[in-house]
Enzyme design. Structure first.
Site: not given
Length: 149
Positions: A107, A119
């Site tokens: 998350e 990411y």
């Protein structure tokens, strides 16, 4: 030349890890949480990145069967922008793969664009939203994941 090392986190590292934690998060974990993770959580895998034996960051993940969940990752503010977070995240992904992980998720704050970009470099894509996920300000989290096969 400075010596950069990534290795397994040990109990003796927690004081330095706490400095990274308190410098990085508005709702930091406590020392007790880290101790519990290292001593009692059989699914927990934590690694530190050091420069000349000084802890400048860490990453944690839980691995259950073939699924990994990044619990947290942080680099001391003074060392950000030098691709050290990428190096640490790549290490965690490679470690997960070596342990048989096929899916990795995490998350990230909806406002943390820098982390989201990093990411994405590793193939993670948004998979959903967790409403009011962060307790400090009720900010939503983006769930990101990648298939490692």
């Amino acid at each position: 030349m400075a010596e950069l090392t990534i290795r397994k986190m040990e109990l003796e590292d927690i004081n330095q890890v706490m400095f990274v934690e308190l410098s990085s998060f508005t709702s930091p974990w406590t020392e007790e949480i880290f101790i519990q993770e290292l001593k009692e959580n059989q699914h927990a895998h934590y690694y530190i990145i050091t420069i000349d034996e000084k802890v400048i960051g860490y990453v944690g993940m839980w691995i259950v069967l073939d699924d990994a969940q990044i619990t947290n990752i942080a680099i001391l503010p003074g060392y950000r922008g030098q691709k050290l977070g990428e190096k640490l995240f790549r290490f965690a992904m490679q470690r997960a793969i070596s342990l048989g992980v096929t899916k990795l998720s995490l998350e990230v704050r909806i406002t943390n664009i820098v982390a989201q970009k990093m990411y994405r470099k590793f193939g993670l894509v948004p998979g959903g939203i967790r409403k009011n996920y962060y307790t400090d300000n009720q900010e939503d989290a983006i769930v990101m994941w990648v298939n490692l096969l």
